[in-house]
Enzyme design. Structure first.
Site, PDB file in Angstrom:
ATOM      1  N   CYS A  43      14.575  52.860  48.461  1.00 36.14           N
ATOM      2  CA  CYS A  43      14.771  51.409  48.426  1.00 36.14           C
ATOM      3  C   CYS A  43      13.459  50.664  48.626  1.00 36.14           C
ATOM      4  O   CYS A  43      13.116  49.766  47.858  1.00 36.14           O
ATOM      5  CB  CYS A  43      15.786  50.992  49.496  1.00 36.14           C
ATOM      6  N   CYS A  48      14.665  49.345  45.173  1.00 35.91           N
ATOM      7  CA  CYS A  48      15.120  47.952  45.259  1.00 35.91           C
ATOM      8  C   CYS A  48      14.006  46.938  45.538  1.00 35.91           C
ATOM      9  O   CYS A  48      13.936  45.897  44.873  1.00 35.91           O
ATOM     10  CB  CYS A  48      16.161  47.796  46.376  1.00 35.91           C
ATOM     11  N   LYS A  51      11.224  46.779  42.830  1.00 34.10           N
ATOM     12  CA  LYS A  51      11.940  46.334  41.620  1.00 34.10           C
ATOM     13  C   LYS A  51      12.204  44.829  41.677  1.00 34.10           C
ATOM     14  O   LYS A  51      11.937  44.085  40.753  1.00 34.10           O
ATOM     15  CB  LYS A  51      13.249  47.126  41.510  1.00 34.10           C
ATOM     16  N   TYR A 177      22.310  50.782  35.546  1.00 33.45           N
ATOM     17  CA  TYR A 177      21.596  49.755  36.312  1.00 33.45           C
ATOM     18  C   TYR A 177      20.090  49.803  36.020  1.00 33.45           C
ATOM     19  O   TYR A 177      19.473  48.799  35.722  1.00 33.45           O
ATOM     20  CB  TYR A 177      21.665  50.061  37.806  1.00 33.45           C
ATOM     21  N   GLU A 181      17.933  46.993  34.087  1.00 30.75           N
ATOM     22  CA  GLU A 181      17.042  46.155  34.904  1.00 30.75           C
ATOM     23  C   GLU A 181      15.598  46.255  34.408  1.00 30.75           C
ATOM     24  O   GLU A 181      14.913  45.239  34.255  1.00 30.75           O
ATOM     25  CB  GLU A 181      17.129  46.564  36.375  1.00 30.75           C
ATOM     26  N   HIS A 434      29.544  20.376  43.465  1.00 29.35           N
ATOM     27  CA  HIS A 434      29.190  19.836  42.166  1.00 29.35           C
ATOM     28  C   HIS A 434      27.820  19.172  42.198  1.00 29.35           C
ATOM     29  O   HIS A 434      27.507  18.501  43.181  1.00 29.35           O
ATOM     30  CB  HIS A 434      30.250  18.792  41.767  1.00 29.35           C
ATOM     31  N   GLU A 439      30.799  26.445  40.751  1.00 30.93           N
ATOM     32  CA  GLU A 439      32.007  25.634  40.980  1.00 30.93           C
ATOM     33  C   GLU A 439      33.133  26.051  40.035  1.00 30.93           C
ATOM     34  O   GLU A 439      34.305  25.852  40.326  1.00 30.93           O
ATOM     35  CB  GLU A 439      31.720  24.135  40.846  1.00 30.93           C
TER      36      GLU A 439
HETATM   37  P1  NDP Z   1      23.534  55.421  36.097  1.00 31.91           P
HETATM   38  O1  NDP Z   1      24.337  56.625  36.393  1.00 31.91           O
HETATM   39  O2  NDP Z   1      24.029  54.072  36.466  1.00 31.91           O
HETATM   40  O3  NDP Z   1      23.193  55.386  34.556  1.00 31.91           O
HETATM   41  C1  NDP Z   1      22.708  56.490  33.869  1.00 31.91           C
HETATM   42  C2  NDP Z   1      22.659  56.143  32.389  1.00 31.91           C
HETATM   43  O4  NDP Z   1      22.027  57.163  31.661  1.00 31.91           O
HETATM   44  C3  NDP Z   1      24.059  55.962  31.805  1.00 31.91           C
HETATM   45  O5  NDP Z   1      23.995  54.915  30.886  1.00 31.91           O
HETATM   46  C4  NDP Z   1      24.297  57.308  31.123  1.00 31.91           C
HETATM   47  O6  NDP Z   1      25.160  57.226  30.032  1.00 31.91           O
HETATM   48  C5  NDP Z   1      22.904  57.630  30.647  1.00 31.91           C
HETATM   49  N1  NDP Z   1      22.670  59.071  30.494  1.00 31.91           N
HETATM   50  C6  NDP Z   1      22.931  60.060  31.373  1.00 31.91           C
HETATM   51  N2  NDP Z   1      22.532  61.244  30.895  1.00 31.91           N
HETATM   52  C7  NDP Z   1      22.007  61.005  29.664  1.00 31.91           C
HETATM   53  C8  NDP Z   1      21.432  61.814  28.666  1.00 31.91           C
HETATM   54  N3  NDP Z   1      21.313  63.124  28.820  1.00 31.91           N
HETATM   55  N4  NDP Z   1      20.999  61.220  27.533  1.00 31.91           N
HETATM   56  C9  NDP Z   1      21.123  59.884  27.357  1.00 31.91           C
HETATM   57  N5  NDP Z   1      21.645  59.074  28.261  1.00 31.91           N
HETATM   58  C10 NDP Z   1      22.086  59.612  29.423  1.00 31.91           C
HETATM   59  O7  NDP Z   1      22.132  55.741  36.739  1.00 31.91           O
HETATM   60  P2  NDP Z   1      20.845  54.880  37.047  1.00 31.91           P
HETATM   61  O8  NDP Z   1      19.753  55.865  37.009  1.00 31.91           O
HETATM   62  O9  NDP Z   1      20.750  53.678  36.197  1.00 31.91           O
HETATM   63  O10 NDP Z   1      21.105  54.374  38.545  1.00 31.91           O
HETATM   64  C11 NDP Z   1      21.450  55.309  39.581  1.00 31.91           C
HETATM   65  C12 NDP Z   1      22.164  54.608  40.692  1.00 31.91           C
HETATM   66  O11 NDP Z   1      21.266  53.802  41.408  1.00 31.91           O
HETATM   67  C13 NDP Z   1      23.267  53.669  40.239  1.00 31.91           C
HETATM   68  O12 NDP Z   1      24.481  54.343  40.166  1.00 31.91           O
HETATM   69  C14 NDP Z   1      23.289  52.612  41.290  1.00 31.91           C
HETATM   70  O13 NDP Z   1      24.281  52.917  42.255  1.00 31.91           O
HETATM   71  C15 NDP Z   1      21.925  52.669  41.911  1.00 31.91           C
HETATM   72  N6  NDP Z   1      21.154  51.455  41.578  1.00 31.91           N
HETATM   73  C16 NDP Z   1      21.609  50.241  41.994  1.00 31.91           C
HETATM   74  C17 NDP Z   1      20.919  49.097  41.676  1.00 31.91           C
HETATM   75  C18 NDP Z   1      21.439  47.789  42.129  1.00 31.91           C
HETATM   76  O14 NDP Z   1      22.302  47.728  42.992  1.00 31.91           O
HETATM   77  N7  NDP Z   1      20.966  46.679  41.551  1.00 31.91           N
HETATM   78  C19 NDP Z   1      19.676  49.143  40.903  1.00 31.91           C
HETATM   79  C20 NDP Z   1      19.309  50.448  40.518  1.00 31.91           C
HETATM   80  C21 NDP Z   1      20.030  51.554  40.852  1.00 31.91           C
HETATM   81  P3  NDP Z   1      26.765  57.266  30.177  1.00 31.91           P
HETATM   82  O15 NDP Z   1      27.182  55.891  30.614  1.00 31.91           O
HETATM   83  O16 NDP Z   1      27.227  57.589  28.797  1.00 31.91           O
HETATM   84  O17 NDP Z   1      27.069  58.332  31.158  1.00 31.91           O
END
Ligand code: NDP
Length: 451
Positions: A43, A48, A51, A177, A181, A434, A439
């Site tokens: 984080c 976080c 970022k 995410y 982002e 407002h 709102e």
């Molecule tokens: P996520 O699991 O959210 O997303 C992973 C993405 O990669 C999905 O779109 C997935 O597709 C895709 N993917 C997985 N494997 C492959 C592959 N082999 N080839 C192509 N695409 C692939 O992971 P993140 O890394 O984005 O984030 C991890 C965690 O970190 C999140 O779950 C969240 O909880 C936390 N986080 C929170 C934030 C916040 O609160 N603002 C900010 C950043 C992270 P598919 O959908 O098809 O599985």
């Protein structure tokens, strides 16, 4: 006095581990914590916090053009990554120092090194073995690269903060995410961004209408988003990477970033040898009290792959300390966790998506999407979305989804109402503030759909 060197040995100095260590130490327990890299963890050091600072940096370009539309005489500036990175590094050093002082102030002994569990009550750091009545694993996770030839040509979110220079072009792979982002951040900083997502729509699992609007807004701002698209092959070319994709495209990008999920950090920790069960993805399997199959060993945060969010890890750390050191068995409530995605525009969300709620029973959907006053005045086409998913029987608001600048701040407050079990009529009884964007949450009179 117990026979152990410590009452608690925490492995991992991220948000969860540090909070658990401090809370346990406050009860008079003798606590040690080992961290192999930098205190603060994902984080603070590579997640976080940096970022969000990059999100702020990336928003100034649009603010400058909006300011001109509002009558300010401002020239276009250029973004100096080197200057920003220097400030960012200094801020992260400061925060790391804060974490160290917090631990020292709580009389937690910090071991700067990699720890390994060598038994139900034993931890080894470098050449020294320590005994502990309880061990808490809080080692977090790391970005996962897809299994593909030359995947190591790509970078991950860990590397973004350390770039010497911003690339001119980047391909971001993933639709979660992190991918969304960073697509928005880097676009805002002037990088030409292409994003591939293998599925039909980005941000799988979130409300469909909200995901659709974010995708539209990202494309309208200039992010070249390709749905149903993945990488087939990668080759080094000059200082960049040549990428072949399933949509038939082939081109060279300065950088390729994989944001394809995260893996729990359990490799080489000695957990299975000590009897701790690991799941299919390598996550530590725990019960509602964060206890593993070995009664003296607990685990919290991303390494357990429950809900990968900093405030959840902190909650789990506090509940662990209450359970083990205050004699108050406390399970963590993982229901109705509000969260934000810092895309541009942001999304704030709590509760069930329309799609999930529909599976659970009859619902009413209240939704509005419009151009907000602030950006419409500046001539921008941006839209926002406010949505409530309501149970037709109990009238409770099951889900609230906001896509708007400031949605993260809004959902924290709406989340209180939803967690309290507010009904649609409770929202309606609340007088609007407002003129604001939010709102609309209390002025939507008729459902747009029932299901
Ligand atoms: P996520 O699991 O959210 O997303 C992973 C993405 O990669 C999905 O779109 C997935 O597709 C895709 N993917 C997985 N494997 C492959 C592959 N082999 N080839 C192509 N695409 C692939 O992971 P993140 O890394 O984005 O984030 C991890 C965690 O970190 C999140 O779950 C969240 O909880 C936390 N986080 C929170 C934030 C916040 O609160 N603002 C900010 C950043 C992270 P598919 O959908 O098809 O599985």
């Amino acid at each position: 006095m117990s026979d152990f060197d410590y009452d608690l040995f925490v492995i991992g100095g991220g948000s969860g581990g540090v909070r658990a260590a401090r809370m346990a130490a406050q009860t008079g327990a003798r606590v040690a914590l080992a961290e192999e890299y930098r205190l603060g963890g994902t984080c603070v050091i590579r997640g976080c916090v940096p970022k969000k600072l990059m999100v702020f940096a990336s928003e100034y370009g649009e603010m400058v053009s909006d300011a001109r539309a509002y009558g300010w005489d401002i020239a276009d500036g250029t973004f100096d990554w080197g200057r920003f990175r220097g400030q960012l590094d200094a801020e992260l050093d400061r925060l790391e120092g804060v974490y160290r002082r917090l631990l020292e102030g709580s009389e937690v002994t910090v071991h700067d090194g990699r720890a390994r569990v060598t038994g139900p009550h034993e931890v080894r750091v470098a050449d020294t073995t320590f005994s502990a009545k309880h061990i808490l694993v809080a080692t977090g996770g790391r970005p996962a690269l897809p299994e593909m030839e030359n995947a190591e040509l790509g970078i991950t979110s860990n590397d973004i903060f350390k770039l010497d220079a911003l690339p001119e072009s980047i391909l971001i792979v993933g639709g979660g995410y992190i991918a969304c982002e960073f697509a928005c951040i880097l676009h805002g900083l002037g990088v030409e961004v292409t994003q591939f997502y293998r599925g039909a729509q980005i941000l799988r699992g979130f409300d469909g209408e909200a995901r659709g609007l974010i995708a539209e807004e990202m494309q309208q701002r200039g992010i070249d988003l390709h749905l149903g698209t993945n990488v087939i092959g990668m080759m080094p070319e000059g200082t960049g990477v040549r990428v072949k994709a399933t949509n038939g495209s082939e081109r060279v990008y300065d950088k390729v970033m994989f944001a394809t999920g995260r893996t729990p950090n359990t490799d080489g920790l000695g957990l299975e040898e000590a009897g701790v069960a690991l799941g299919r993805r390598g996550e530590v399997v725990v019960d509602d009290y964060s206890q593993t199959r070995v009664p003296s060993i607990y685990a919290i945060g991303d390494v357990t792959d429950r809900v990968q969010l900093t405030p959840v890890a902190i909650r789990e750390g506090m509940a662990f300390a209450d359970t083990v050191f205050r004699g108050q068995p406390t399970p963590v409530d993982h229901a109705l966790i509000p969260s934000a995605i810092f895309t541009q525009p942001e999304m704030g969300t709590v509760g069930l998506s329309e799609e999930d709620a529909r599976e659970a029973g009859p619902i009413e959907v209240y939704c509005t999407s419009f151009k907000p006053m602030n950006t419409a005045f500046a001539g921008r086409p941006d839209r926002v979305l406010m949505k409530l998913v309501v149970c037709a029987e109990t009238r409770r608001v099951l889900g609230c989804h906001i896509v708007s600048p400031g949605a993260g701040e809004m959902i924290q407050l709406a989340g209180i109402a939803v967690k309290m079990g507010a009904t649609k009529e409770d929202f309606d009884r609340t007088v609007a503030v407002h003129p604001t964007v939010s709102e609309e949450l209390v002025t939507m009179r008729a459902p747009v759909r029932t299901a």
